[in-house]
Design a protein around this motif. Structure first.
Motif, PDB file in Angstrom:
ATOM      1  N   PRO A  17       0.828  -1.199   0.000  1.00 19.78           N
ATOM      2  CA  PRO A  17       0.000   0.000   0.000  1.00 19.78           C
ATOM      3  C   PRO A  17       0.870   1.260   0.000  1.00 19.78           C
ATOM      4  CG  PRO A  17      -0.637  -1.531   1.771  1.00 19.78           C
ATOM      5  CD  PRO A  17       0.695  -1.966   1.257  1.00 19.78           C
ATOM      6  N   ASP A  40      -2.110   7.460  -5.203  1.00 16.22           N
ATOM      7  CA  ASP A  40      -2.486   8.128  -3.953  1.00 16.22           C
ATOM      8  C   ASP A  40      -2.333   7.181  -2.764  1.00 16.22           C
ATOM      9  OD1 ASP A  40      -3.440  10.732  -4.882  1.00 16.22           O
ATOM     10  OD2 ASP A  40      -5.038   9.595  -5.871  1.00 16.22           O
ATOM     11  N   PRO A  41      -2.258   7.751  -1.558  1.00 14.05           N
ATOM     12  CA  PRO A  41      -2.270   6.881  -0.382  1.00 14.05           C
ATOM     13  C   PRO A  41      -3.501   5.971  -0.431  1.00 14.05           C
ATOM     14  CG  PRO A  41      -1.703   9.110   0.268  1.00 14.05           C
ATOM     15  CD  PRO A  41      -2.088   9.180  -1.176  1.00 14.05           C
ATOM     16  N   GLY A  42      -3.295   4.701  -0.112  1.00  9.16           N
ATOM     17  CA  GLY A  42      -4.394   3.740  -0.172  1.00  9.16           C
ATOM     18  C   GLY A  42      -4.433   2.976  -1.482  1.00  9.16           C
ATOM     19  N   PRO A 100       2.338   6.224   8.850  1.00  6.92           N
ATOM     20  CA  PRO A 100       1.281   6.959   8.129  1.00  6.92           C
ATOM     21  C   PRO A 100       0.134   5.997   7.850  1.00  6.92           C
ATOM     22  CG  PRO A 100       3.430   7.379   7.118  1.00  6.92           C
ATOM     23  CD  PRO A 100       3.622   6.275   8.134  1.00  6.92           C
ATOM     24  N   GLU A 109      -0.587  12.560   7.491  1.00  6.19           N
ATOM     25  CA  GLU A 109       0.292  13.610   6.993  1.00  6.19           C
ATOM     26  C   GLU A 109      -0.235  14.288   5.741  1.00  6.19           C
ATOM     27  OE1 GLU A 109       3.893  10.798   6.252  1.00  6.19           O
ATOM     28  OE2 GLU A 109       3.921  12.255   4.621  1.00  6.19           O
ATOM     29  N   ASP A 110      -1.504  14.034   5.397  1.00  4.33           N
ATOM     30  CA  ASP A 110      -2.113  14.833   4.326  1.00  4.33           C
ATOM     31  C   ASP A 110      -3.628  14.803   4.453  1.00  4.33           C
ATOM     32  OD1 ASP A 110      -3.264  12.784   2.290  1.00  4.33           O
ATOM     33  OD2 ASP A 110      -1.254  12.051   2.773  1.00  4.33           O
ATOM     34  N   ASN A 117      -2.518   3.339   7.128  1.00  8.10           N
ATOM     35  CA  ASN A 117      -2.837   2.547   5.943  1.00  8.10           C
ATOM     36  C   ASN A 117      -4.357   2.456   5.843  1.00  8.10           C
ATOM     37  OD1 ASN A 117      -2.970   0.696   3.851  1.00  8.10           O
ATOM     38  ND2 ASN A 117      -2.377  -1.064   5.127  1.00  8.10           N
ATOM     39  N   VAL A 118      -4.959   3.298   5.001  1.00  9.83           N
ATOM     40  CA  VAL A 118      -6.432   3.358   4.946  1.00  9.83           C
ATOM     41  C   VAL A 118      -7.044   2.038   4.480  1.00  9.83           C
ATOM     42  CG1 VAL A 118      -6.576   5.864   4.669  1.00  9.83           C
ATOM     43  CG2 VAL A 118      -6.386   4.414   2.635  1.00  9.83           C
ATOM     44  N   LEU A 119      -6.252   1.198   3.828  1.00  8.06           N
ATOM     45  CA  LEU A 119      -6.773  -0.106   3.400  1.00  8.06           C
ATOM     46  C   LEU A 119      -7.100  -0.993   4.602  1.00  8.06           C
ATOM     47  CD1 LEU A 119      -4.483  -0.934   0.352  1.00  8.06           C
ATOM     48  CD2 LEU A 119      -6.769   0.058   0.373  1.00  8.06           C
ATOM     49  N   PHE A 138      -5.957  14.518   2.280  1.00  7.55           N
ATOM     50  CA  PHE A 138      -6.590  13.478   1.465  1.00  7.55           C
ATOM     51  C   PHE A 138      -6.803  12.208   2.280  1.00  7.55           C
ATOM     52  CE2 PHE A 138      -5.973   9.616  -1.047  1.00  7.55           C
ATOM     53  CZ  PHE A 138      -6.925   9.751  -2.045  1.00  7.55           C
ATOM     54  N   ALA A 187       1.598   4.766   1.398  1.00  7.93           N
ATOM     55  CA  ALA A 187       1.295   5.408   2.677  1.00  7.93           C
ATOM     56  C   ALA A 187       1.301   6.928   2.557  1.00  7.93           C
ATOM     57  CB  ALA A 187       2.309   4.970   3.729  1.00  7.93           C
ATOM     58  N   ALA A 188       2.161   7.452   1.707  1.00  8.01           N
ATOM     59  CA  ALA A 188       2.241   8.908   1.533  1.00  8.01           C
ATOM     60  C   ALA A 188       2.911   9.191   0.200  1.00  8.01           C
ATOM     61  CB  ALA A 188       3.040   9.547   2.674  1.00  8.01           C
ATOM     62  N   VAL A 189       2.599  10.362  -0.364  1.00  8.30           N
ATOM     63  CA  VAL A 189       3.190  10.752  -1.639  1.00  8.30           C
ATOM     64  C   VAL A 189       3.853  12.114  -1.458  1.00  8.30           C
ATOM     65  CG1 VAL A 189       2.711  11.290  -4.067  1.00  8.30           C
ATOM     66  CG2 VAL A 189       1.442   9.443  -2.915  1.00  8.30           C
TER      67      VAL A 189
END
Lengths: 361, 361
Positions: free
Chosen positions: A261, A331-333, B84, B107-108, B86-88, B110, A263-265
């Motif tokens: 996954p 994107d994150p996720g 950060p 950290e964002d 993990n929305v999954l 989104f 985690a951040a961009v």
């Protein structure tokens, strides 16, 4: 664009590719008239081992007594533990040798005596195969192939104990991992077989010895395995970024990736932080100085490889991917896939988080 | 002279040393009036976590939702997943937040929106703590501490969702792993706390924010933790060869070693082949260019460290120890101990093969 499954770092096996890799190596061994004893430390999977069986393979190599027990339970009854025998596990080795045809590696008379002493009282162990581990140039371990005296001492010690069946001479030409040229690897296969064959000839008046060799770089490069009795490559079932660099495989033969996954961009730095670290991928470094390539993942197959997109840093669970080639917005996720440097180590780390994708890729 | 137990590569915890390390850090936090939220990714052990509880610790840090679930099951009801988010894994996070006091890192904006959306339908999750992950110089991930705008956006987004409790600002000064001088590490602790404190002040008109920091090098070097609300070091429970090089610990504070059977001895090359490889120790390399130090093992404690005896090479299961200092005679079937480069990674690899030695060493 990315599927959201699996939600945590996972070892993904691309079944069709792995089966093609198995088939190719099995046929090469068959045509050469050489026994194929693939190394199962790469996958450590009963399910993957069944694909070898489907390809006509009936014996295998493992690297520990525990792994031998695992595959014995999975129905494999002819195994070699290709590691200088750990005499502290004599009891487990004796138990295994009571149920299946088992061989181990030895490289000094002391260990052979010690093993015999410890197995003497084992109630069920009637026979155990011994291979003399020979060093033909890798210099990790084994007896130097020129040291006929020590090899003779080992053979002599082994033949004193009726428990042991002397199988032959075994080597691992691991220095093949330094060669990028196909011809050089073919030459290494040939010279290794030749050294082993000359060594066998020196003892042929007294012993009937087989020759076992095997490593993925030379076994993929060689057109034929003639000159030896047995080959033991392992990594070829999946290949990886290391083998790609060596020219052992093409991009589309790599049969394992790790999905991770995002985690951040960090767009400003062209960096993507992934949930995927040393505990998932291992800290094995690529000769180019990174920890794997990053590619897209669509839920069932990895995208095209751009070698400019690399996993440049790894801590325990974090990875940092540097995008210096083209890569679609992510994107994150979302998920991406990592082509690992050393698939064996990643497979080991993610044994409990492995997914087989059976469709075409 | 070597005990023959355990027969396979094993992670050995020296309980008395680990307890002293815990006690020392816990007292420093207590005297500073700062919350001690140790990172449990180092040990991943319910038994070791109980030693923290005995030292008066009531909360902890973990690095994944799975690890949070493990320690929640072990009775820990106040955990931060310092990664950060993990929305999954939103569903698992929601499940955990329904049973214990749980916080995650963001950290964002989104990701905050995405997390809120995914948790909105969770039946049991009433609240989840959020820490804003700040980069104070390590540059692994997090929002640059000078980027007030993005931090403001995160705080604003977080406060829009009643589900979230804004905890504060969190950083990991991982660049401390480059510092060998105690004063430099103390200075880094101080400047990190100062940066975080100034950042908090910028938002104090609108938000009540805590400051969380923590890494073993600065937390062992600092005389006091004043200036922050929470510290999160983890590695200090065991330390390792890396921390020894950094001056975070003395030799006798290292509370974990890996015992390994000797597989072969090459006296001519002064090399010992051990049954212990990348799958036991990880391929984490020491700044001196090796994979750990080799010491004797008498069955209950490691011998004196001679830094000239090093694990110079590691493959999947083989290790090569080069003896360039003094070392007593050792034979195949004896055990030796390896002081790992990074104890966290070795502990993770040998989770199922861990032994606690409770006597004095």
């Amino acid at each position: 664009m990315n599927s959201a499954f699996p939600p945590i770092p996972s070892f993904i096996i691309l079944e069709q590719r792995a089966k093609k890799n198995i088939e190719k190596m099995a046929r090469k061994a068959e045509i050469s008239g050489v026994r194929f004893r693939p190394h199962f430390k790469t996958h450590q999977s009963a399910e993957v081992s069944a694909w070898f069986r489907e390809a006509g393979v009936g014996c295998a190599t493992v690297s520990s007594a525990g792994m031998a027990a695992f595959f014995a339970d999975a129905g494999w009854n002819d195994l070699t533990i290709a590691f200088p025998v750990n005499v502290l596990e004599s009891e487990q080795i004796g138990n295994l040798a009571s149920r299946i045809s088992l061989s181990v590696l030895v490289e000094d008379p002391f260990t052979i005596r010690e093993l015999a002493r410890r197995l003497a009282s084992h109630p069920g162990c009637r026979t155990l195969g011994l291979w003399i581990k020979v060093d033909t140039g890798y210099h990790r371990t084994g007896i130097d192939f020129r040291n006929h005296q020590k090899i003779a001492e080992c053979l002599s010690e082994a033949s004193r104990h009726p428990l042991f069946t002397i199988k032959g001479l075994l080597t691992h030409a691991g220095h093949s991992y330094l060669l990028h040229d196909k011809k050089e690897k073919q030459e290494l296969f040939r010279t290794t077989a030749e050294k082993m064959s000359q060594l066998r000839n020196s003892f042929s008046h007294e012993y009937s010895l087989e020759i076992s060799v095997g490593d993925t770089p030379t076994c993929t490069a060689a057109d034929s395995f003639k000159g030896v009795d047995e080959v033991r490559p392992g990594n070829f079932v999946y290949f990886d970024a290391q083998q790609l660099a060596l020219g052992s495989c093409g991009e589309n033969e790599i049969a394992a990736v790790i999905t991770v996954p995002v985690a951040a961009v960090h767009e400003d730095r062209k960096k993507i932080i992934i949930y995927g670290g040393a505990v998932h991928l291992s800290k094995q470094e690529h000769e180019e100085g990174h920890f794997g390539y990053a590619v897209t993942w669509n839920g069932s197959s990895p995208g095209h490889l751009d070698r400019n997109n690399r996993l440049v840093s790894l801590s325990q669970e974090h990875g940092i991917v540097k995008i210096e080639g083209s890569f679609p917005r992510i994107d994150p996720g979302d998920l991406m896939a990592i082509i690992p440097v050393h698939s064996c180590l990643a497979a080991n780390l993610l044994k409990d988080q492995t997914i087989i994708i059976s469709g075409e890729v």
